[in-house]
Write a protein that holds these residues in place. Sequence first.
Motif, PDB file in Angstrom:
ATOM      1  N   ILE A  20       0.821  -1.205   0.000  1.00 58.17           N
ATOM      2  CA  ILE A  20       0.000   0.000   0.000  1.00 58.17           C
ATOM      3  C   ILE A  20       0.857   1.257   0.000  1.00 58.17           C
ATOM      4  N   ILE A 119      -7.929   6.250  -0.390  1.00 53.85           N
ATOM      5  CA  ILE A 119      -8.166   4.855  -0.005  1.00 53.85           C
ATOM      6  C   ILE A 119      -8.569   4.724   1.470  1.00 53.85           C
ATOM      7  N   THR A 179      -9.798  -3.545   4.950  1.00 55.27           N
ATOM      8  CA  THR A 179      -9.788  -3.440   3.489  1.00 55.27           C
ATOM      9  C   THR A 179      -9.674  -4.798   2.801  1.00 55.27           C
TER      10      THR A 179
END
Length: 180
Positions: A20, A119, A179
């Motif tokens: 990420i 995000i 997530t």
Amino acid sequence: MVENNTTLAIDTKENLLSGILGNIVQDATVSTFAKAFVFSPSYEDSILEPNFNNLIGIISFVGTLHWVFMLEIPKETALFLSNKFIGIEVPFESEDMVDLIGELINLVAGTVSTNLEKIGMKAQMSVPTVAKNRSVIPVLEGLAVLQDKYVISNYPFATKVVILTEHSVSKVEKFLKKTA
């Protein structure tokens, strides 16, 4: 039990950095430099050799994670970038060069912050600081470190991400579970 938690924290940090945060920092670095200099830097699978004649832009982030982002610019690269960015070669030892490196890291960090927010990761950044005559390697150590090297028109530079606190690791674990 502690051993399993430690392993989980290490795995989580590695996943975060390579998956990420690492990708977001790499993408922001490449896109920001491409816009600012018309040349797109290439990523190299190596690290920038330590050199104590570099300028390092530093920005701290708080939010979902507590981390530091650094941009290390060797002298020759800084001179090249100043010429491309403002049309003249700024003297390396000048305050104008310090301002330029501060502006560059601010541009990259702003893109990182925006992309993290997209995000769902909160990322409030500090004002940039620029350190002279240092190398990224010994400047700061944390729980997890990601260092990347780039080259733009044969001039190298590097980024470094350091996750600072165990508190951040638990937040990363929660974020990754949310997530997944």
